[in-house]
Design an enzyme around this catalytic site. Structure first.
Site, PDB file in Angstrom:
ATOM      1  N   TYR A 249       0.671  -1.314   0.027  1.00  0.00           N
ATOM      2  CA  TYR A 249      -0.072  -0.054  -0.134  1.00  0.00           C
ATOM      3  C   TYR A 249       0.852   1.348   0.110  1.00  0.00           C
ATOM      4  O   TYR A 249       1.863   1.403   0.830  1.00  0.00           O
ATOM      5  CB  TYR A 249      -0.931  -0.017   1.292  1.00  0.00           C
TER       6      TYR A 249
ATOM      7  N   ASN B  38       7.718  -1.844   2.286  1.00  0.00           N
ATOM      8  CA  ASN B  38       6.713  -1.010   2.853  1.00  0.00           C
ATOM      9  C   ASN B  38       6.226  -1.146   4.280  1.00  0.00           C
ATOM     10  O   ASN B  38       5.222  -1.116   4.585  1.00  0.00           O
ATOM     11  CB  ASN B  38       5.598  -0.646   1.912  1.00  0.00           C
TER      12      ASN B  38
ATOM     13  N   SER C 219       3.279  -2.886   4.155  1.00  0.00           N
ATOM     14  CA  SER C 219       3.640  -4.553   3.777  1.00  0.00           C
ATOM     15  C   SER C 219       5.181  -4.675   3.446  1.00  0.00           C
ATOM     16  O   SER C 219       5.759  -3.771   3.091  1.00  0.00           O
ATOM     17  CB  SER C 219       2.603  -5.117   3.006  1.00  0.00           C
TER      18      SER C 219
ATOM     19  N   SER D 224       0.431  -5.658   8.344  1.00  0.00           N
ATOM     20  CA  SER D 224       1.418  -5.858   7.332  1.00  0.00           C
ATOM     21  C   SER D 224       1.021  -7.288   6.440  1.00  0.00           C
ATOM     22  O   SER D 224       0.647  -8.364   7.115  1.00  0.00           O
ATOM     23  CB  SER D 224       2.779  -5.668   7.969  1.00  0.00           C
ATOM     24  N   GLY D 225       1.155  -7.016   5.194  1.00  0.00           N
ATOM     25  CA  GLY D 225       1.017  -8.124   4.356  1.00  0.00           C
ATOM     26  C   GLY D 225       2.382  -8.701   3.996  1.00  0.00           C
ATOM     27  O   GLY D 225       3.189  -8.151   3.132  1.00  0.00           O
TER      28      GLY D 225
END
Length: 369
Positions: free
Chosen positions: A135, A207, A238, A276-277
């Site tokens: 994102y 990120n 993420s 967070s991914g």
């Protein structure tokens, strides 16, 4: 002039790198970017697309053996259901922002059908590209959907081997890491097994993290550099990690390799936060063969013994850790768009970082005397 990378700054990362210290050290891999930067105050674009071609511009579709692991699943990486079950994917890997997954996937399908046109024309084949995201809405007007199909195709067309740009490029253009400007980074390691040298390499879209967590080679940098934070409390990002190797590995071994990327992320301080991914994919370019749909009933693969994998695990951890720092020291200051608006996300100063890390190590050694 490009900024110095982490090693050139004097940060003492362990391990032996390939000639480019990049994912392109794995023979055949090409990487391309499309970077979108427009500082229109009402709707800025600071975003883009990263494309990875595991088998370059080969016109014959071949499986790329793979495994994936999600440390925290607050994100997207398409195609992974089949990677989990089938152990392979075909075609490119794309990384972009959260709202551009659809258009990038569309473009990747179009590229795949065109690149392998004879196979797709003559057989009942389908494309399930790997497209991942993080994102960038703090620095980029993500809701404006700036990324187009042509942008994704341009990233694929721009793919090349050799040295790679890092920082504010491709899908990493609008990303933030540990409250500093983040982005795209890469690194590699060489591993020798039975008199054969293999390459393990990482490419990250960083990120993730908040400042108090940030650690570099054991030094608590986040606590020593607390100013100019973008995320006062919570993590909002993420990290995608792509691990590549030319070592022959089975899908279950590649999944185990992907898990070790989490340790590389953790060495820089992140616990894999709730928002967070943290999604990791590992693939091997070894064992080139036809698609299963076009193959004989009995197939064979070369693979390394699990007992020699500790060196590959360490190489994965080290390459991931260094890739994140390479992304950060290459990055450039970028204005924020919203929450908080009208601020600047600062890039970390590489020379200051190196001096602080080396001073910390020197002080630690003096305490041991």
């Amino acid at each position: 002039m490009p900024k110095l990378r982490a090693r050139a700054l004097g940060l003492p990362f362990p391990g032996t790198t390939g000639p480019f210290n990049a994912i392109t050290d794995v023979p055949g891999i090409q990487v391309g970017y499309k970077t979108l930067i427009n500082d229109n105050p009402s709707s800025p674009s600071r975003t883009g697309v990263t494309a990875i071609l595991p088998r370059g511009r080969n016109i014959t579709p071949q499986p790329v053996w793979a495994g994936m692991y999600a440390l925290n699943g607050n994100g997207e990486m398409t195609g992974t259901h089949w990677i989990q079950d089938g152990g392979y994917f075909v075609g490119p890997i794309m990384i972009t922002n959260s709202h551009a997954v659809g258009i990038t996937h569309h473009a990747a399908v179009k590229w795949t059908v065109a690149q392998y046109k004879d196979a797709w024309h003559n057989n009942h084949l389908w494309a399930m590209p790997v497209v991942a995201e993080t994102y960038d809405g703090v620095l980029n007007d993500i809701n404006a959907m700036h990324v187009t199909e042509q942008d994704a195709l341009d990233a694929l067309d721009n793919a090349k081997s050799g040295h790679l740009a890092e920082g504010n490029v491709g899908g990493g253009t609008g990303m933030i890491a540990y409250d500093f400007k983040g982005g795209t980074g890469t690194a590699s390691r060489l591993v020798e097994i039975a008199n054969t040298t293999y390459t393990v390499a990482a490419l990250v879209q960083a990120n993730h993290g908040i400042r108090p967590w940030f650690t570099v080679l054991g030094a608590p940098i986040g606590k020593l550099m607390p100013h100019d934070r973008i995320h006062p409390v919570h993590e909002q990002g993420s990290i995608i990690v792509i691990i590549a190797t030319d070592a022959p590995m089975l899908p279950h071994q590649l999944k185990r390799l992907a898990k070790r990327a989490a340790l590389g992320v953790g060495k820089n301080g992140s616990p894999g936060g709730n928002n967070s991914g943290d999604i990791f994919l590992a693939f091997s370019t070894a064992n080139e063969q036809d698609l299963p749909q076009l193959s004989a009933p009995v197939c064979a693969m070369d693979y390394l013994n699990d007992e020699v994998f500790d060196e590959f695990y360490m190489a994965t951890v080290e390459a991931t850790e260094e890739s994140i720092i390479n992304a950060m020291v290459a990055a450039e200051d970028t204005p924020t768009f919203k929450q908080p608006a009208n601020k600047v996300c600062k890039a970390i100063d590489g020379e200051t970082l190196a001096a602080m890390v080396n001073s910390f190590h020197m002080a630690s050694k003096l305490k041991e005397v």
